[in-house]
Motif scaffolding. Sequence first.
Motif, PDB file in Angstrom:
ATOM      1  N   THR A 214      -3.814  -7.513  -7.702  1.00  0.00           N
ATOM      2  CA  THR A 214      -4.399  -6.190  -7.933  1.00  0.00           C
ATOM      3  C   THR A 214      -4.012  -5.206  -6.833  1.00  0.00           C
ATOM      4  O   THR A 214      -3.750  -4.023  -7.116  1.00  0.00           O
ATOM      5  N   GLY A 215      -3.945  -5.674  -5.587  1.00  0.00           N
ATOM      6  CA  GLY A 215      -3.556  -4.788  -4.498  1.00  0.00           C
ATOM      7  C   GLY A 215      -2.132  -4.301  -4.646  1.00  0.00           C
ATOM      8  O   GLY A 215      -1.848  -3.094  -4.536  1.00  0.00           O
ATOM      9  N   GLY A 217      -0.334  -4.366  -7.438  1.00  0.00           N
ATOM     10  CA  GLY A 217      -0.234  -3.585  -8.665  1.00  0.00           C
ATOM     11  C   GLY A 217      -0.730  -2.157  -8.484  1.00  0.00           C
ATOM     12  O   GLY A 217      -0.110  -1.210  -8.979  1.00  0.00           O
ATOM     13  N   ALA A 218      -1.856  -1.981  -7.769  1.00  0.00           N
ATOM     14  CA  ALA A 218      -2.377  -0.636  -7.521  1.00  0.00           C
ATOM     15  C   ALA A 218      -1.408   0.190  -6.685  1.00  0.00           C
ATOM     16  O   ALA A 218      -1.196   1.385  -6.948  1.00  0.00           O
ATOM     17  N   LEU A 219      -0.798  -0.446  -5.671  1.00  0.00           N
ATOM     18  CA  LEU A 219       0.160   0.267  -4.832  1.00  0.00           C
ATOM     19  C   LEU A 219       1.369   0.726  -5.633  1.00  0.00           C
ATOM     20  O   LEU A 219       1.800   1.896  -5.535  1.00  0.00           O
ATOM     21  N   TYR A 221       1.609   1.143  -8.884  1.00  0.00           N
ATOM     22  CA  TYR A 221       1.209   2.149  -9.874  1.00  0.00           C
ATOM     23  C   TYR A 221       1.081   3.525  -9.214  1.00  0.00           C
ATOM     24  O   TYR A 221       1.539   4.534  -9.789  1.00  0.00           O
ATOM     25  N   ALA A 222       0.494   3.570  -8.022  1.00  0.00           N
ATOM     26  CA  ALA A 222       0.346   4.846  -7.319  1.00  0.00           C
ATOM     27  C   ALA A 222       1.701   5.456  -6.993  1.00  0.00           C
ATOM     28  O   ALA A 222       1.926   6.659  -7.179  1.00  0.00           O
ATOM     29  N   LEU A 239      -5.943   5.080  -6.203  1.00  0.00           N
ATOM     30  CA  LEU A 239      -5.163   3.842  -6.290  1.00  0.00           C
ATOM     31  C   LEU A 239      -4.632   3.427  -4.922  1.00  0.00           C
ATOM     32  O   LEU A 239      -4.631   2.236  -4.586  1.00  0.00           O
ATOM     33  N   SER A 240      -4.181   4.392  -4.140  1.00  0.00           N
ATOM     34  CA  SER A 240      -3.669   4.087  -2.800  1.00  0.00           C
ATOM     35  C   SER A 240      -4.778   3.518  -1.923  1.00  0.00           C
ATOM     36  O   SER A 240      -4.562   2.530  -1.189  1.00  0.00           O
ATOM     37  N   ALA A 242      -7.507   2.035  -2.990  1.00  0.00           N
ATOM     38  CA  ALA A 242      -7.870   0.720  -3.519  1.00  0.00           C
ATOM     39  C   ALA A 242      -6.865  -0.337  -3.078  1.00  0.00           C
ATOM     40  O   ALA A 242      -7.241  -1.462  -2.714  1.00  0.00           O
ATOM     41  N   ALA A 243      -5.568   0.012  -3.101  1.00  0.00           N
ATOM     42  CA  ALA A 243      -4.541  -0.930  -2.672  1.00  0.00           C
ATOM     43  C   ALA A 243      -4.739  -1.310  -1.208  1.00  0.00           C
ATOM     44  O   ALA A 243      -4.655  -2.493  -0.840  1.00  0.00           O
TER      45      ALA A 243
END
Length: 526
Positions: A214-215, A217-219, A221-222, A239-240, A242-243
Amino acid sequence: MATVTQLDDTHRDPRRWWALGALVASMLVLGFDTTILNVALPTMAGDLGATTGQQQWMADAYVVVFASLMLPAGLLGDRFGRRRMLVAGLVVFLAGSLVGSLADDVNWVIAARTVMGVGAALVMPLAMSVLPSLFGPQERTRAVGIVSAASALGLPLGPIIGGFLLNHFWWGSVFLINVPMAAIGITACVFLLPETRDPASPKVDVLSTALTATGLGALIYAIIEAPDRGWGDPLVLALSAAAAALVAGLVLRERRVERPMLDMSLLGHRGFLLNTLAATLVMFVLSGLLFVLPPYLQAVLGNDAFGTGLRLLPMMGGLLVAARGAEAIVARFGSRAVIATGLVVLAFAAILGSRTTVDSGYGYTALWLSVAGLGFGFSVVPAMDGALAALPADRAGSGSGLLMTTRQVGGAIGIALLGSLLAGTFRDRLDVTGLPAGLGHTAGESVVAAHLVAARTGSAPLAASADAAYVHGMGLVLLVCGIAALVTALLAAAFLPGTPAARNTAGQAGGSEDRTVAPATAHGGQ
């Protein structure tokens, strides 16, 4: 004493070279997939209407899952049998390829690439982790070079075969070609590869795996969404953040558990840290390069998919030549000098490529691609071998997993970051004056889309602007790659351990590693 004798017999067993052939077949599958997709992306962008961001996801869905699951996949192999899990990975990869070949929508392609990433996560670390059980320190560099060359060999063959398929069949055929290759790999592993395991390895940590996936993936995606939405967009910022929080949570958890899955303390070994940094940087550059080059060769220079595959050969040729000669040159000059020099050569090639203009033609591209291939080969093979040799034997398994994971993370970030830089630059430089707002937005999605709009509207200025904008964006990407390679070369030259220390460490690790791996080998044979 019996343990050492048994391992020596294993090292003298000629079957180890046949077993290496099984690993070569497996790595060829991964090499095929990497470049076949990159060459197919411009065609898929036209047929499926994929934006640059969607093309990035088609490439990155595979890499993100690959990087996220590599460590737990390696641990599964340790506990349940490396050959068994390697075969399972090839089966999953084969299934994902079948789904991709039948897909008729961008989202299904991304889903298929995700499944293929799961399979690749099993194949890559297990193919590398069995090498210490098959080869001693004197043969390990050659074995690493052969496996790396096998992966590299799939790179030039993939675009050529894929290009031929694209010219004669539908784009899904580029996924279908993986099926016979995966089948060959499965057969070779079943009949040639000895089973090894390490039941004492750490258990798979589901929470750490979830935090990693998830970390990362969030990075990604951002980074991919930023060119469209802007870096100050609330979603990108969220997102950043959260990552960052997820990765921090992963590090804190791994530092507290008794037997971490992702052993961050390994980065305290200077030789391992800097060799891993060099190998990761090479993956960063290679992934970004293979993402931005095919649209240039196809949309700007006007080659078909098959011609694009052929025109990537100079880089692959340089890579194969360097991988073949790296062992002898490292033996003479030392890994520190070879890695630093390889990175400087890579930096020179990237900076040379950044000077490309619309009128440069393919001859100039072939020149700097050849130089880039040499730089890749002379930096990545000794860096990978040096990273593993710098560790104590009892940390070799976790070190191999961390090395391969960081390399894949580097590749994912390379595609996302460099692709986003290219997308943002292209959109800013593209002149859509006189076009309706809808067509202007469509043209800004990719150079392929811009050429389709130009053909539909009969606008030669739009096509010329698209070529100029893309070449400018590609030049910026290559300049960033060159600066990153040069900085890493300076760090390697200044801080990598000297040759005598590296050799002594390798020798100690090799000797200790022999004693450690033997029981696992014996166990696997029972």
